[in-house]
Design a protein around this motif. Structure first.
Motif, short mmCIF file in Angstrom:
data_model
loop_
_atom_site.label_atom_id
_atom_site.label_comp_id
_atom_site.label_asym_id
_atom_site.label_seq_id
_atom_site.Cartn_x
_atom_site.Cartn_y
_atom_site.Cartn_z
N LYS A 1 2.88 -5.96 12.32
CA LYS A 1 3.76 -5.65 11.17
C LYS A 1 4.55 -4.38 11.35
CE LYS A 1 1.13 -7.63 7.42
NZ LYS A 1 0.60 -7.31 6.08
N LYS A 2 4.12 -3.55 12.12
CA LYS A 2 4.68 -2.14 12.45
C LYS A 2 5.91 -2.61 13.50
CE LYS A 2 4.16 2.30 14.16
NZ LYS A 2 2.89 3.12 14.96
N GLU A 3 5.84 -3.30 14.51
CA GLU A 3 6.73 -3.67 15.40
C GLU A 3 7.56 -4.76 14.86
OE1 GLU A 3 6.47 -7.02 19.06
OE2 GLU A 3 5.02 -5.65 19.10
N MET A 4 7.52 -5.64 13.67
CA MET A 4 8.38 -6.51 13.18
C MET A 4 9.27 -5.71 12.13
SD MET A 4 8.10 -9.81 14.12
CE MET A 4 7.71 -8.75 15.85
N LYS A 5 8.84 -4.70 11.75
CA LYS A 5 9.45 -3.78 10.77
C LYS A 5 10.54 -3.10 11.54
CE LYS A 5 6.67 -3.17 6.75
NZ LYS A 5 5.70 -2.15 6.18
N ALA A 6 10.02 -2.53 12.77
CA ALA A 6 11.15 -1.85 13.62
C ALA A 6 12.06 -2.56 14.31
CB ALA A 6 10.32 -1.33 14.93
N ARG A 7 11.59 -4.00 14.75
CA ARG A 7 12.79 -4.96 14.99
C ARG A 7 13.88 -5.03 13.91
NH1 ARG A 7 9.86 -9.69 18.11
NH2 ARG A 7 8.68 -8.24 20.00
N ALA A 8 13.20 -5.52 12.67
CA ALA A 8 14.17 -5.72 11.59
C ALA A 8 15.20 -4.48 11.19
CB ALA A 8 13.37 -6.01 10.22
N LYS A 9 14.60 -3.33 11.35
CA LYS A 9 15.45 -2.09 11.09
C LYS A 9 16.41 -1.96 12.25
CE LYS A 9 14.86 2.67 10.06
NZ LYS A 9 13.70 3.90 9.74
N ALA A 10 16.20 -2.42 13.48
CA ALA A 10 16.87 -2.08 14.38
C ALA A 10 18.09 -3.18 14.41
CB ALA A 10 16.29 -2.33 15.78
N GLY A 11 17.88 -4.24 14.03
CA GLY A 11 18.68 -5.23 13.62
C GLY A 11 19.49 -5.09 12.40
N ALA A 12 19.28 -4.48 11.68
CA ALA A 12 19.97 -4.29 10.34
C ALA A 12 21.14 -3.37 10.20
CB ALA A 12 18.74 -3.50 9.33
#
Length: 190
Positions: free
Chosen positions: A179-190
Motif C-alpha cells: 500500500k505504501k508503494e502504491m501511494k508513493a507511485r500515485a503521488k509521483a504520477g500526480a
C-alpha cells in the motif's frame, strides 16, 4: 479458521461469526489503520451490549445515539460522524434489500461478477472496495462463486495487495508495504 484482521482475539472472533461485523469492518477500512477498522465492530457490539450486531437495530438507532457510540473514546473511526452515518445507511440498505441479513449479499451469488456488483451497490462500497471485499470472502471464508478471481482483478491473485491477503503479522507487514508503494507511485504520477 483464525482471522488476523482485528487487534484483539474477541474482535477476530466476532468477524468470523458475524457477517455484519465483517462487512462493517470493511466499510470502516478507510483513512485509519486496517486493524482499527476491523476491531471497531467488536467495540460497537460491546457498547451495544450484544454478542452479534443486528442491521435492523443499528438502522433504527436515533442518529445522535449512533454518533455517540462512534464518538465515545476511543472513537470507532477518525471521522465518527460521517462513518456513523455510513454505517446507518449500510444497515438500512441491508434491512431494505437483504432482510437484514448481511450474508444474504453473498450467500447465493451465482458468479463473481454478480457478487462484486451486489457488494458495490451497498452504501460506502465503491468498485475497488467491492473487489477487495469479495477477494476477502473468497480467500478467507471460502465464498468462491464462478469467476470470482476475474471479477476481483488483482485482488483475487496471489500476493499481498489488500486486507484479503492478511493471514498473520508477516502478511500484514507485506500488505502495508504494498500500500505504501502504491501511494508513493500515485503521488509521483500526480
Amino acid at each position: 479458521m483464525s482471522l488476523h484482521l482485528a487487534t484483539t482475539d474477541d474482535g477476530n472472533a466476532l468477524l468470523e461469526r458475524d457477517p455484519l461485523a465483517l462487512l462493517l469492518g470493511m466499510l470502516l477500512d478507510q483513512q485509519i489503520p486496517m486493524e482499527k477498522a476491523f476491531t471497531s465492530p467488536s467495540v460497537l457490539a460491546s457498547r451495544l451490549g450484544v454478542e452479534r450486531l443486528d442491521a435492523g437495530t443499528i438502522a433504527a438507532l436515533p442518529p445522535e445515539e449512533l454518533l455517540e457510540l462512534f464518538r465515545t473514546p476511543p472513537a470507532l473511526h477518525r471521522f465518527p460522524g460521517s462513518m456513523a452515518e455510513r454505517t446507518r445507511q449500510l444497515c438500512q440498505a441491508l434491512v431494505d434489500d437483504w432482510g437484514g441479513d448481511a450474508a444474504a449479499v453473498w450467500r447465493d451469488a451465482e458468479s463473481g461478477a454478480e457478487l462484486v456488483r451486489r457488494v458495490g451497490t451497498l452504501p460506502g462500497f465503491g468498485a475497488q472496495k467491492a473487489k477487495i471485499f469479495v477477494a476477502l470472502l473468497a480467500k478467507q471464508f471460502g465464498v468462491r462463486p464462478a469467476g470470482w478471481q476475474e471479477a476481483t482483478g488483482d485482488y483475487g491473485q496471489d500476493g499481498f495487495r489488500s486486507i484479503a491477503d492478511v493471514v498473520d503479522d508477516a502478511s500484514k507487514a507485506k500488505v502495508r508495504e504494498f500500500k505504501k508503494e502504491m501511494k508513493a507511485r500515485a503521488k509521483a504520477g500526480a
